[in-house]
Design a protein around this motif. Structure first.
Motif, PDB file in Angstrom:
ATOM      1  N   ALA A  27       0.740  -1.049  -0.394  1.00 43.01           N
ATOM      2  CA  ALA A  27      -0.364   0.177  -0.363  1.00 43.01           C
ATOM      3  C   ALA A  27       0.795   1.215  -0.027  1.00 43.01           C
ATOM      4  CB  ALA A  27      -1.260  -0.097   0.715  1.00 43.01           C
ATOM      5  N   VAL A  28       2.127   1.183   0.893  1.00 38.14           N
ATOM      6  CA  VAL A  28       2.678   2.232   1.036  1.00 38.14           C
ATOM      7  C   VAL A  28       3.714   2.760  -0.655  1.00 38.14           C
ATOM      8  CG1 VAL A  28       5.173   3.145   1.713  1.00 38.14           C
ATOM      9  CG2 VAL A  28       3.431   2.283   3.547  1.00 38.14           C
ATOM     10  N   TRP A  29       3.847   1.342  -0.947  1.00 41.60           N
ATOM     11  CA  TRP A  29       4.305   1.257  -2.513  1.00 41.60           C
ATOM     12  C   TRP A  29       4.016   1.930  -3.584  1.00 41.60           C
ATOM     13  CZ3 TRP A  29       9.728   1.349  -4.590  1.00 41.60           C
ATOM     14  CH2 TRP A  29       9.946   0.802  -5.770  1.00 41.60           C
ATOM     15  N   ALA A  30       2.680   1.609  -3.507  1.00 35.44           N
ATOM     16  CA  ALA A  30       1.264   1.934  -4.499  1.00 35.44           C
ATOM     17  C   ALA A  30       1.475   3.553  -4.263  1.00 35.44           C
ATOM     18  CB  ALA A  30       0.529   1.065  -4.474  1.00 35.44           C
ATOM     19  N   GLN A  31       1.688   3.948  -2.991  1.00 35.90           N
ATOM     20  CA  GLN A  31       1.117   5.244  -3.151  1.00 35.90           C
ATOM     21  C   GLN A  31       2.240   6.379  -3.635  1.00 35.90           C
ATOM     22  OE1 GLN A  31       0.088   6.443   0.775  1.00 35.90           O
ATOM     23  NE2 GLN A  31      -1.967   5.658   0.673  1.00 35.90           N
ATOM     24  N   SER A  32       3.717   5.070  -3.603  1.00 34.37           N
ATOM     25  CA  SER A  32       4.645   6.040  -4.267  1.00 34.37           C
ATOM     26  C   SER A  32       5.109   5.768  -5.443  1.00 34.37           C
ATOM     27  CB  SER A  32       5.537   5.704  -3.404  1.00 34.37           C
ATOM     28  OG  SER A  32       6.284   4.587  -3.213  1.00 34.37           O
ATOM     29  N   GLU A  33       4.352   5.168  -6.051  1.00 36.49           N
ATOM     30  CA  GLU A  33       4.366   5.266  -7.714  1.00 36.49           C
ATOM     31  C   GLU A  33       4.418   6.233  -8.525  1.00 36.49           C
ATOM     32  OE1 GLU A  33       3.478   1.610  -9.311  1.00 36.49           O
ATOM     33  OE2 GLU A  33       3.568   0.221  -7.648  1.00 36.49           O
ATOM     34  N   VAL A  34       4.767   6.390  -9.845  1.00 34.12           N
ATOM     35  CA  VAL A  34       4.364   7.422 -11.023  1.00 34.12           C
ATOM     36  C   VAL A  34       3.507   6.880 -11.456  1.00 34.12           C
ATOM     37  CG1 VAL A  34       5.282   8.518 -12.898  1.00 34.12           C
ATOM     38  CG2 VAL A  34       6.824   8.329 -10.957  1.00 34.12           C
ATOM     39  N   LYS A  35       2.248   6.994 -11.686  1.00 29.95           N
ATOM     40  CA  LYS A  35       1.732   6.927 -12.578  1.00 29.95           C
ATOM     41  C   LYS A  35       1.841   7.607 -13.815  1.00 29.95           C
ATOM     42  CE  LYS A  35      -0.477   3.747  -9.263  1.00 29.95           C
ATOM     43  NZ  LYS A  35      -1.348   3.858  -8.107  1.00 29.95           N
ATOM     44  N   LEU A  36       1.392   7.341 -14.934  1.00 24.62           N
ATOM     45  CA  LEU A  36       1.273   8.436 -16.066  1.00 24.62           C
ATOM     46  C   LEU A  36       0.062   7.846 -17.210  1.00 24.62           C
ATOM     47  CD1 LEU A  36       5.153   9.120 -17.089  1.00 24.62           C
ATOM     48  CD2 LEU A  36       3.726  10.264 -15.883  1.00 24.62           C
ATOM     49  N   GLU A  37      -0.340   8.199 -17.464  1.00 26.64           N
ATOM     50  CA  GLU A  37      -1.370   8.266 -18.800  1.00 26.64           C
ATOM     51  C   GLU A  37      -1.103   8.456 -20.342  1.00 26.64           C
ATOM     52  OE1 GLU A  37      -5.664   8.844 -17.730  1.00 26.64           O
ATOM     53  OE2 GLU A  37      -5.164   7.257 -16.944  1.00 26.64           O
TER      54      GLU A  37
END
Length: 158
Positions: A27-37
């Motif tokens: 959950a912590v890792w998912a919040q720190s990922e870069v997510k681009l479209e």
């Protein structure tokens, strides 16, 4: 402390560690990922010699800023970009893009000959391609005007 009590303590510690490993850290890792479209829009059909316009949009839908971004668009052989017709790669250095922000770029090409052309765009984080998008443009042949037999070419009929 008895062996039984030591065993219960170890089981609690193991359960805590597994909970941390499988639930909290992801959950912590998912919040720190870069997510681009990445979105590529443009002309889907033109006639020979006409212009086709394309717009590329990069959105950061993650929770942290993305940096070192590069946007690329491969224009296929057969479409003309600024006088060049043999597979032109366009490249834009976007730099950083804050969370929740969108950046866009545009380009225009001409279609000198009939055919179907596949454009491919990619957003890169450093040298790693994060997202890709494709767009197809069909260049249709211009209708040819045929003159009746025996009619001079420089005379028009109403």
């Amino acid at each position: 402390m008895s062996n039984n009590e030591k065993g219960k303590s170890m089981n609690k510690l193991l359960a805590y560690g597994l909970t941390l490993l499988f639930y909290v850290l992801p959950a912590v890792w998912a919040q720190s990922e870069v997510k681009l479209e990445l979105r590529l829009d443009g002309s889907s059909e033109i006639k020979e010699g006409e212009m086709a316009s394309y717009k590329l949009m990069v959105s950061n839908v993650g929770k942290i800023a993305a940096s070192n971004l590069v946007l690329r668009l491969e224009i296929p052989t057969g479409l003309n970009y600024k006088g060049r017709t043999s597979g032109v790669p366009l490249r834009w250095e976007l730099g950083s893009l804050a969370a929740g922000r969108t950046d866009s770029r545009e380009c225009t090409v001409t279609g000198p000959q009939a055919g179907e052309y596949q454009l491919e765009a990619g957003i890169f984080l450093g040298s790693e391609r994060i997202k890709a998008a494709q767009w197809t443009t069909v260049v249709k042949e211009k209708p040819k005007i045929e003159l009746p037999e025996g009619m001079p070419e420089n005379v028009w009929q109403a």
